[in-house]
Design a protein around this motif. Structure first.
Motif, PDB file in Angstrom:
ATOM      1  N   LYS A  57      -5.252 -58.240 -13.538  1.00 15.03           N
ATOM      2  CA  LYS A  57      -5.234 -57.429 -11.964  1.00 15.03           C
ATOM      3  C   LYS A  57      -4.056 -58.281 -11.150  1.00 15.03           C
ATOM      4  CE  LYS A  57      -7.803 -57.279  -7.265  1.00 15.03           C
ATOM      5  NZ  LYS A  57      -9.219 -58.042  -6.826  1.00 15.03           N
ATOM      6  N   ASP A  58      -3.053 -57.365 -10.695  1.00 15.77           N
ATOM      7  CA  ASP A  58      -2.109 -58.023  -9.516  1.00 15.77           C
ATOM      8  C   ASP A  58      -1.232 -58.590 -10.085  1.00 15.77           C
ATOM      9  OD1 ASP A  58      -3.526 -56.510  -7.889  1.00 15.77           O
ATOM     10  OD2 ASP A  58      -4.264 -57.774  -6.780  1.00 15.77           O
ATOM     11  N   GLY A  59      -1.256 -58.654 -12.067  1.00 12.94           N
ATOM     12  CA  GLY A  59      -0.084 -59.519 -12.512  1.00 12.94           C
ATOM     13  C   GLY A  59      -0.845 -60.785 -12.803  1.00 12.94           C
ATOM     14  N   ILE A  60      -2.152 -60.852 -12.194  1.00 14.89           N
ATOM     15  CA  ILE A  60      -2.542 -61.989 -13.265  1.00 14.89           C
ATOM     16  C   ILE A  60      -3.776 -61.688 -13.757  1.00 14.89           C
ATOM     17  CG2 ILE A  60      -4.829 -63.760 -11.998  1.00 14.89           C
ATOM     18  CD1 ILE A  60      -2.892 -63.937  -9.295  1.00 14.89           C
ATOM     19  N   VAL A  61      -4.285 -62.914 -14.899  1.00 20.31           N
ATOM     20  CA  VAL A  61      -5.327 -62.329 -15.728  1.00 20.31           C
ATOM     21  C   VAL A  61      -6.627 -62.466 -15.230  1.00 20.31           C
ATOM     22  CG1 VAL A  61      -6.815 -64.349 -18.321  1.00 20.31           C
ATOM     23  CG2 VAL A  61      -3.983 -63.498 -17.812  1.00 20.31           C
ATOM     24  N   LYS A  62      -7.363 -61.571 -15.325  1.00 22.34           N
ATOM     25  CA  LYS A  62      -8.789 -61.523 -14.564  1.00 22.34           C
ATOM     26  C   LYS A  62     -10.633 -61.998 -15.589  1.00 22.34           C
ATOM     27  CE  LYS A  62     -12.033 -58.121 -13.177  1.00 22.34           C
ATOM     28  NZ  LYS A  62     -12.456 -57.438 -14.205  1.00 22.34           N
ATOM     29  N   THR A  63      -9.755 -61.804 -16.951  1.00 21.24           N
ATOM     30  CA  THR A  63     -10.706 -62.419 -17.722  1.00 21.24           C
ATOM     31  C   THR A  63      -9.710 -62.718 -19.125  1.00 21.24           C
ATOM     32  OG1 THR A  63     -11.615 -59.872 -17.467  1.00 21.24           O
ATOM     33  CG2 THR A  63     -12.442 -61.131 -19.256  1.00 21.24           C
ATOM     34  N   ALA A  64      -9.969 -64.490 -19.010  1.00 20.80           N
ATOM     35  CA  ALA A  64      -9.644 -65.434 -20.282  1.00 20.80           C
ATOM     36  C   ALA A  64     -10.519 -65.969 -20.851  1.00 20.80           C
ATOM     37  CB  ALA A  64      -8.945 -66.786 -19.343  1.00 20.80           C
ATOM     38  N   ILE A  65     -10.285 -65.977 -21.928  1.00 22.12           N
ATOM     39  CA  ILE A  65     -11.416 -67.040 -23.490  1.00 22.12           C
ATOM     40  C   ILE A  65     -10.127 -67.759 -23.885  1.00 22.12           C
ATOM     41  CG2 ILE A  65     -11.976 -66.457 -25.248  1.00 22.12           C
ATOM     42  CD1 ILE A  65     -13.080 -63.758 -24.813  1.00 22.12           C
ATOM     43  N   VAL A  66     -11.041 -69.717 -23.444  1.00 22.94           N
ATOM     44  CA  VAL A  66     -10.415 -70.329 -23.644  1.00 22.94           C
ATOM     45  C   VAL A  66     -11.475 -71.427 -25.287  1.00 22.94           C
ATOM     46  CG1 VAL A  66     -10.034 -73.164 -23.219  1.00 22.94           C
ATOM     47  CG2 VAL A  66     -10.194 -71.197 -21.111  1.00 22.94           C
ATOM     48  N   TYR A  67     -10.766 -71.216 -25.795  1.00 24.75           N
ATOM     49  CA  TYR A  67     -10.750 -72.218 -27.348  1.00 24.75           C
ATOM     50  C   TYR A  67      -9.943 -73.511 -27.404  1.00 24.75           C
ATOM     51  CZ  TYR A  67     -12.277 -67.535 -29.489  1.00 24.75           C
ATOM     52  OH  TYR A  67     -12.171 -66.298 -29.237  1.00 24.75           O
ATOM     53  N   GLY A  68     -10.810 -74.432 -28.217  1.00 20.39           N
ATOM     54  CA  GLY A  68     -10.656 -75.655 -28.596  1.00 20.39           C
ATOM     55  C   GLY A  68     -11.559 -76.300 -29.405  1.00 20.39           C
ATOM     56  N   ALA A  69     -10.606 -77.337 -29.138  1.00 22.77           N
ATOM     57  CA  ALA A  69     -11.864 -78.010 -30.476  1.00 22.77           C
ATOM     58  C   ALA A  69     -12.960 -78.743 -29.854  1.00 22.77           C
ATOM     59  CB  ALA A  69     -11.185 -79.475 -31.718  1.00 22.77           C
ATOM     60  N   ASN A  70     -14.195 -79.376 -30.414  1.00 22.68           N
ATOM     61  CA  ASN A  70     -15.043 -80.115 -30.156  1.00 22.68           C
ATOM     62  C   ASN A  70     -14.364 -81.389 -29.558  1.00 22.68           C
ATOM     63  OD1 ASN A  70     -17.292 -79.076 -30.947  1.00 22.68           O
ATOM     64  ND2 ASN A  70     -17.358 -79.998 -32.392  1.00 22.68           N
TER      65      ASN A  70
END
Length: 368
Positions: A34-47
């Protein structure tokens, strides 16, 4: 919307960590942007990479700018143990239409504020400095006669002080200020059904199923579960303790919470907050370990439900089955590692297209 966020010396973030929501130039899945901005993000990372702490860091702003200060337990061990600086630093960059708001502050602990500054379109409109040379700046229209004793009140934010003690003169600047404060007031963090903790939108305890009954949402909840692939028939029943939610299995009534699977209970928690997200027009949601009890199809269902409405969302997960261009796009998937958080398209020299299998690339270590 939140355009960029930075934090330093908070929990396991020793050095400065910056999360940039700037979208890249992909032509598919535009609903994620939306408007050049990430609206829906998913974050991955180790424990232990800091996924939960990222949520606590972003929602720290809620603790001193709103009345939703119900989460002290999440802010124990506030400062990084290896950093000798006696305060953490936060910076939020918001975009509202064509206007930009930058809010910076530092804290010694969860409740003790030091410096604060608010800029609207590059102009400093409010600030208080308690480190070094002490100073207060009230430049927002309508704040000129406010008492500057706030400099001695390190438990009170200058933003909240202005919001609660001033009738601001109507202007574009004050409208942007109100939009900024309104955005923060409607931010939300919640996590799995086992802990059922949250930050924002409300105070106190809650009961998911009593809430559904009280709001006459039993039929709506049943349809929601059916849509998610959980075939069931629900109704309410009365006993000595009042109304309760039950499954209908043939002619028998069975208490919902006594036989619902972990996944169904987790989905019930999501439904509880999903109703509030829609009713309150929530601005920003951080859902930690959102699909710990879900089948991957159910995980996709939840992401799609929030992608469809006007709310900025961050999910954290370990589930790579949903790392797909069918659901989102490469600039929406972030990797948190080594005190850095980066969208996967910035972690490879390969040009990622809609046809690429992102999960396969991830498992082949293409984004390291």
């Amino acid at each position: 919307m939140l355009e960029k966020f930075s934090v330093t010396n908070f929990k396991n973030f020793n050095e400065k960590l910056t999360l940039d929501f700037a979208a890249s130039d992909y032509q598919f899945n535009p609903q994620s942007i939306k408007d050049g901005i990430v609206k829906t993000a998913i974050v991955y990372g180790a424990n232990a990479s800091g996924k939960s702490n990222l949520g606590f860091a972003i929602l720290d702003i809620v603790q001193h700018l709103t009345r939703w200060n119900n989460s002290d337990i999440h802010y124990n061990h506030y400062l990084n143990k290896l950093n000798k600086t006696p305060y953490a630093e936060f910076e939020y960059c918001f975009k509202f239409g064509q206007n930009k708001v930058i809010y910076r502050y530092s804290k010694m602990d969860h409740n003790t504020l030091l410096d604060e500054s608010l800029h609207i379109d590059d102009k400093e409109v409010l600030s208080v400095r308690r480190i070094g040379v002490k100073d207060v700046n009230f430049s927002l229209q309508g704040t000129e006669n406010l008492n500057k004793d706030i400099i001695d009140s390190d438990k009170l934010s200058i933003i909240r002080y202005v919001q609660e003690n001033t009738v601001l003169i109507d202007s574009e600047e004050t409208q942007i200020f109100k939009e900024f404060h309104g955005f923060v007031n409607k931010m939300l963090f919640f996590r799995s059904v086992e802990e059922r903790s949250f930050i924002g939108l409300k105070n106190g305890e809650y009961n998911i199923f009593q809430d559904i009954i009280k709001k006459n949402n039993v039929q709506d909840f049943q349809e929601f579960l059916n849509e998610a692939g959980i075939a069931c028939q629900l109704k309410t029943a009365n006993d000595l303790f009042g109304e309760r939610l039950v499954f209908m299995i043939g002619d028998e009534e069975v208490d919902f919470s006594s036989i619902a699977s972990s996944g169904t209970l987790a989905l019930s928690l999501f439904y509880f907050w999903y109703q509030r997200i829609q009713v309150n027009k929530t601005s920003f949601v951080f859902i930690d370990e959102f699909d710990a009890f879900y089948h991957h199809n159910l995980s996709k269902f939840v992401v799609k439900k929030l992608k469809e409405i006007d709310v900025q969302v961050i999910f954290t997960t370990h589930n790579t089955d949903i790392m797909s261009n069918d659901l989102l796009r490469p600039d929406c998937y972030f990797i948190l590692a080594n005190n850095q958080i980066t969208p996967i398209n910035k972690l490879t020299d390969q040009e990622l297209r809609a046809a690429h299998n992102l999960q396969k690339l991830y498992k082949a270590h293409a984004f390291e």
